[in-house]
Design an enzyme around this catalytic site. Structure first.
Site, short mmCIF file in Angstrom:
data_model
loop_
_atom_site.label_atom_id
_atom_site.label_comp_id
_atom_site.label_asym_id
_atom_site.label_seq_id
_atom_site.Cartn_x
_atom_site.Cartn_y
_atom_site.Cartn_z
CG ASP A 145 -2.37 1.82 6.30
OD1 ASP A 145 -2.93 3.07 7.01
OD2 ASP A 145 -2.82 1.54 5.14
CD GLU A 174 -11.35 4.42 4.57
OE1 GLU A 174 -10.25 3.77 4.80
OE2 GLU A 174 -11.76 5.46 4.27
CE LYS A 219 -4.70 -0.56 -1.64
NZ LYS A 219 -4.12 0.05 -0.59
CG ASP A 236 -1.53 1.08 1.54
OD1 ASP A 236 -2.14 1.75 0.61
OD2 ASP A 236 -1.62 1.82 2.57
CB SER A 240 -1.88 3.61 -3.85
OG SER A 240 -2.46 4.68 -3.25
CB ALA A 241 -7.44 3.35 -2.42
CG ASP A 290 -2.02 7.77 0.46
OD1 ASP A 290 -0.93 8.50 0.35
OD2 ASP A 290 -2.84 7.51 -0.29
#
Length: 296
Positions: free
Chosen positions: A235, A88, A210, A41, A161-162, A43
């Site tokens: 994370d 979320e 993802k 990932d 990555s989103a 961020d």
């Protein structure tokens, strides 16, 4: 274990099954460098969560709070965050409930950004002016050792990555570590001939998709089908799906950064990740594992 990876003695490290971790690291080492790939990932995983008591920005935050967004735009983006972020991270909602709401959030946020007529030429400056930081390390910059070691050993690094691909690529570029072994799948902007943002390219990637659904058509993991040893860095719970596209996984070591709400989330993270790093802003443990696995 610590004969091989002394970093696992750090106070920030938690493991449910240290013996199992030892076995995986040993297997990764025995399989050798040609079998390894790293899936990460971006961020709050490769980038830092905080610095001197302040939160560091995500790739979306960098854009949302930059000078190219109008005050009205900033307010609307913040409203979206306050509405959707609690959803979320809500432990009581299922992924099935969350997924459509995440699509809704990302779509609305992207539409707002498109309305701002962002210029491609502004991206580098926006990143330069931001407080984005990659994770540091013991002695030297942790991210430099991480990217350098993978590059020197020809180990593919796949960043999933989103966030906003254009922003995160620029962060890596400005840190001088965007090497040829790095591939990124993320949400990329589409600019017109005048360099103005007109839309985001599909497919949309959010926290909870993802996986294979957005990788179809990229063929990334198919090209790397012999890379059956994986180190996965994330994370969030959504990051655990990032290796789903790998055709055959022989060994996988999952390292999770538990950045926030540590007490509350510890149990879930320990169940899901092999190694959990609590409030650890460094890449020390990751680099220690790589040093062990890649040293012949």
């Amino acid at each position: 274990l610590c004969l091989q990876v002394p970093e696992l003695e750090k106070a920030t490290v938690r493991m449910r099954h240290p013996e199992r971790v030892r076995g995986i690291i040993q297997a990764l080492r025995e399989q050798g460098v040609t079998k390894l790939q790293v899936i990460s990932d971006f961020d709050m995983t490769l980038s830092r969560f905080g610095h001197n008591g302040r939160r560091c920005p995500t790739s979306h935050n960098i854009l949302d709070t930059s000078r190219v967004i109008s005050e009205d735009g900033k307010r609307k983006l913040k409203d979206l965050l306050h509405y959707y972020y609690p959803i979320e991270i809500d432990p009581n909602r299922t992924l099935e409930e969350k997924r459509p709401l995440m699509v809704e959030w990302w779509t609305k946020a992207h539409e707002l950004l498109v309305q701002q007529k962002i210029h491609k030429g502004d991206i580098a400056q926006i990143v330069r002016e931001s407080e984005a930081m990659l994770r540091y390390g013991h002695g030297m910059d942790g991210f430099e050792e991480f990217f350098d070691r993978l590059h020197k050993n020809n180990v593919p690094l796949f960043i999933f990555s989103a966030g906003v691909g254009d922003i995160l690529e620029e962060i890596i570029r400005q840190a001088n570590v965007f090497y040829s072994n790095v591939s990124v799948v993320s949400n990329y902007m589409d600019f017109n001939d005048d360099g103005v943002l007109t839309r985001f390219k599909g497919p949309l990637i959010h926290t909870y998709n993802k996986n294979n659904t957005v990788l179809q058509g990229t063929g990334y993991f198919q090209q790397l089908s012999s890379r059956t040893s994986i180190i996965l860095l994330g994370d969030s719970m959504g990051d655990l799906m990032m290796a789903d596209g790998v055709p055959s996984v022989e060994n996988i070591l999952k390292i999770g950064f538990l950045n926030d709400k540590v007490e509350e989330r510890r149990g879930r993270y320990l169940d899901a990740y092999d190694i959990v790093l609590e409030s650890d802003e460094t890449l020390d443990v990751v680099n220690g594992v790589l040093r062990c696995v890649l040293t012949q």
